[in-house]
Design a protein around this motif. Structure first.
Motif, PDB file in Angstrom:
ATOM      1  N   HIS A  70      -2.561 -59.669  -2.451  1.00 33.43           N
ATOM      2  CA  HIS A  70      -1.508 -58.677  -2.173  1.00 33.43           C
ATOM      3  C   HIS A  70      -0.580 -59.198  -1.089  1.00 33.43           C
ATOM      4  CE1 HIS A  70      -0.437 -54.240  -1.038  1.00 33.43           C
ATOM      5  NE2 HIS A  70       0.529 -54.848  -1.697  1.00 33.43           N
ATOM      6  N   LEU A  71       0.674 -59.404  -1.451  1.00 36.74           N
ATOM      7  CA  LEU A  71       1.694 -59.819  -0.499  1.00 36.74           C
ATOM      8  C   LEU A  71       2.542 -58.611  -0.129  1.00 36.74           C
ATOM      9  CD1 LEU A  71       3.277 -62.028   1.060  1.00 36.74           C
ATOM     10  CD2 LEU A  71       4.668 -62.322  -1.012  1.00 36.74           C
ATOM     11  N   ILE A  72       2.521 -58.244   1.153  1.00 34.17           N
ATOM     12  CA  ILE A  72       3.327 -57.131   1.646  1.00 34.17           C
ATOM     13  C   ILE A  72       4.458 -57.700   2.487  1.00 34.17           C
ATOM     14  CG2 ILE A  72       3.344 -55.035   3.058  1.00 34.17           C
ATOM     15  CD1 ILE A  72       0.325 -54.793   2.521  1.00 34.17           C
ATOM     16  N   VAL A  73       5.689 -57.436   2.060  1.00 35.44           N
ATOM     17  CA  VAL A  73       6.859 -57.909   2.795  1.00 35.44           C
ATOM     18  C   VAL A  73       7.502 -56.698   3.458  1.00 35.44           C
ATOM     19  CG1 VAL A  73       8.963 -59.263   2.724  1.00 35.44           C
ATOM     20  CG2 VAL A  73       7.178 -59.678   1.027  1.00 35.44           C
ATOM     21  N   ALA A  74       7.396 -56.618   4.777  1.00 35.97           N
ATOM     22  CA  ALA A  74       7.951 -55.498   5.533  1.00 35.97           C
ATOM     23  C   ALA A  74       9.324 -55.888   6.051  1.00 35.97           C
ATOM     24  CB  ALA A  74       7.027 -55.120   6.686  1.00 35.97           C
ATOM     25  N   GLY A  75      10.335 -55.210   5.546  1.00 33.34           N
ATOM     26  CA  GLY A  75      11.709 -55.542   5.912  1.00 33.34           C
ATOM     27  C   GLY A  75      12.426 -56.112   4.715  1.00 33.34           C
ATOM     28  N   ALA A  76      13.304 -55.320   4.099  1.00 35.98           N
ATOM     29  CA  ALA A  76      13.932 -55.707   2.833  1.00 35.98           C
ATOM     30  C   ALA A  76      15.303 -56.336   3.037  1.00 35.98           C
ATOM     31  CB  ALA A  76      14.025 -54.496   1.907  1.00 35.98           C
ATOM     32  N   GLY A  77      15.407 -57.216   4.013  1.00 39.99           N
ATOM     33  CA  GLY A  77      16.665 -57.916   4.266  1.00 39.99           C
ATOM     34  C   GLY A  77      16.892 -59.068   3.312  1.00 39.99           C
ATOM     35  N   HIS A  78      17.813 -59.966   3.661  1.00 45.75           N
ATOM     36  CA  HIS A  78      18.205 -61.040   2.746  1.00 45.75           C
ATOM     37  C   HIS A  78      17.106 -62.063   2.511  1.00 45.75           C
ATOM     38  CE1 HIS A  78      19.168 -62.337   6.815  1.00 45.75           C
ATOM     39  NE2 HIS A  78      19.161 -63.576   6.410  1.00 45.75           N
ATOM     40  N   VAL A  79      16.198 -62.243   3.475  1.00 44.56           N
ATOM     41  CA  VAL A  79      15.101 -63.201   3.277  1.00 44.56           C
ATOM     42  C   VAL A  79      14.053 -62.625   2.330  1.00 44.56           C
ATOM     43  CG1 VAL A  79      13.241 -64.477   4.426  1.00 44.56           C
ATOM     44  CG2 VAL A  79      15.469 -64.252   5.531  1.00 44.56           C
ATOM     45  N   CYS A  80      13.957 -61.301   2.285  1.00 45.08           N
ATOM     46  CA  CYS A  80      12.931 -60.651   1.472  1.00 45.08           C
ATOM     47  C   CYS A  80      13.112 -60.900  -0.017  1.00 45.08           C
ATOM     48  CB  CYS A  80      12.937 -59.148   1.755  1.00 45.08           C
ATOM     49  SG  CYS A  80      11.644 -58.228   0.898  1.00 45.08           S
ATOM     50  N   GLU A  81      14.342 -61.009  -0.476  1.00 47.11           N
ATOM     51  CA  GLU A  81      14.581 -61.155  -1.915  1.00 47.11           C
ATOM     52  C   GLU A  81      13.944 -62.415  -2.499  1.00 47.11           C
ATOM     53  OE1 GLU A  81      18.577 -59.998  -3.295  1.00 47.11           O
ATOM     54  OE2 GLU A  81      18.950 -59.340  -1.234  1.00 47.11           O
ATOM     55  N   PRO A  82      14.207 -63.623  -1.947  1.00 41.50           N
ATOM     56  CA  PRO A  82      13.511 -64.802  -2.486  1.00 41.50           C
ATOM     57  C   PRO A  82      12.009 -64.783  -2.197  1.00 41.50           C
ATOM     58  CG  PRO A  82      14.829 -65.405  -0.563  1.00 41.50           C
ATOM     59  CD  PRO A  82      15.210 -64.006  -0.928  1.00 41.50           C
ATOM     60  N   MET A  83      11.597 -64.090  -1.100  1.00 41.28           N
ATOM     61  CA  MET A  83      10.161 -63.991  -0.805  1.00 41.28           C
ATOM     62  C   MET A  83       9.452 -63.235  -1.916  1.00 41.28           C
ATOM     63  SD  MET A  83       9.112 -65.462   2.105  1.00 41.28           S
ATOM     64  CE  MET A  83       7.628 -65.065   1.275  1.00 41.28           C
ATOM     65  N   ALA A  84      10.031 -62.111  -2.333  1.00 38.77           N
ATOM     66  CA  ALA A  84       9.417 -61.300  -3.387  1.00 38.77           C
ATOM     67  C   ALA A  84       9.368 -62.065  -4.702  1.00 38.77           C
ATOM     68  CB  ALA A  84      10.196 -59.999  -3.557  1.00 38.77           C
ATOM     69  N   GLU A  85      10.447 -62.757  -5.035  1.00 40.11           N
ATOM     70  CA  GLU A  85      10.487 -63.536  -6.278  1.00 40.11           C
ATOM     71  C   GLU A  85       9.444 -64.645  -6.268  1.00 40.11           C
ATOM     72  OE1 GLU A  85      14.408 -64.967  -6.982  1.00 40.11           O
ATOM     73  OE2 GLU A  85      15.330 -62.976  -6.901  1.00 40.11           O
ATOM     74  N   MET A  86       9.345 -65.351  -5.144  1.00 42.59           N
ATOM     75  CA  MET A  86       8.395 -66.457  -5.065  1.00 42.59           C
ATOM     76  C   MET A  86       6.952 -65.955  -5.049  1.00 42.59           C
ATOM     77  SD  MET A  86       8.789 -69.775  -2.628  1.00 42.59           S
ATOM     78  CE  MET A  86      10.483 -69.830  -3.187  1.00 42.59           C
ATOM     79  N   GLY A  87       6.737 -64.818  -4.395  1.00 42.13           N
ATOM     80  CA  GLY A  87       5.392 -64.239  -4.389  1.00 42.13           C
ATOM     81  C   GLY A  87       4.925 -63.913  -5.793  1.00 42.13           C
TER      82      GLY A  87
END
Length: 276
Positions: free
Chosen positions: A96-113
């Protein structure tokens, strides 16, 4: 497997819980061969096949070792004097990858996760940021306060948390809630400048003077000179994989460079002098 059982298996995996699919592969009663059941880690058994009550209990008892060891396997046992063989197939809960903070870095983080097989949750307290339009590939997009989220979310050794919030105070609030929990995630990564990170530690240390922060990684990511959001995502996910797989994170070529400089090559499992 019938549709109802498949749906229960799918729902359990989506809820991030381990489960075992049991299949009877040998039995004196040929009608029972191929029968299936779902065994949860709490010992509860679900099946819509007509299995004798004693056989259900014996399945639970004899497959408990697979729950403890977390792997698939076969087991043979006796039920009402009949020899039974069962194969238990392990379906582990996804990381489970939890990304807190939906800024510009979050978008590629979610895709890569998602690309790497994680169950991805994006959390932000701003509806214009935490929405499905921006994160269509995430498994969950949650819009609520960081305090409430981290106070109630299930945390296990398969949980990886990234704090990419928009401000120092949100990092402090999130870390405080996480440190108040008895459960410890596998990884907490926090983005930020040295000044921001120092400020977070200064506040956290006052309340948790003896905390080791062994599972906290900040500044987050491996040192590859990442600058763009996509490069930062690569750096962070590389660090998460390093932690998950318990590896050094160093370049694979480092071990052989000294041999390469001397004209050595690899062959037959040993290093041999190059003669050509």
């Amino acid at each position: 497997m019938n549709p109802d059982m498949y749906k229960k298996l799918e729902d359990t995996i989506k809820s991030r819980k381990d489960i075992f699919l049991l299949t009877i592969t040998d039995h004196l009663d040929s009608k029972l061969i191929g029968s299936k059941a779902l065994l949860h880690t709490d010992g509860k058994l679900y099946t819509n096949y007509h299995l004798p009550a004693n056989l259900k209990q014996r399945l639970i008892e004899n497959c408990d070792k697979f729950i403890r060891k977390k792997h698939s396997g076969s087991v043979r046992f006796f039920s009402n004097d009949a020899s039974v063989e069962c194969f238990a197939e392990y379906f582990p809960a996804p990381l489970h990858l939890i990304v807190a903070g939906a800024g510009h870095v979050c978008e590629p983080m979610a895709e890569m996760g998602k690309m790497l097989g994680f169950y991805v949750t994006v959390i932000d307290d701003r509806p214009e940021f935490a929405n499905r339009i921006r994160f269509p590939e995430a498994d969950e997009v949650v819009c609520e306060s960081y305090i409430n989220y981290f106070k109630n979310i299930d945390i296990t050794d398969k949980t990886y948390i990234l704090l990419l919030t928009r401000g120092h105070k949100f990092d402090v609030l999130s870390l405080t809630e996480l440190l108040n929990r008895n459960e410890q995630p596998a990884y907490i990564g926090m983005i930020g400048s040295r000044r921001r990170i120092s400020g977070v530690f200064e506040e956290i240390r006052q309340e948790y003077p003896n905390e080791s922060f062994d599972h906290l990684y900040t500044p987050v990511g491996l040192d590859i000179g990442a600058e763009t959001p996509a490069e930062i995502a690569v750096s962070v996910m590389a660090e998460i994989l390093k932690v998950k797989n318990q590896k050094s994170g160093s370049s694979l070529s480092e071990k052989i460079k000294k041999y390469a400089k001397k004209g050595f090559h690899e062959g037959g499992g040993t290093w041999n002098k190059c003669t050509s």
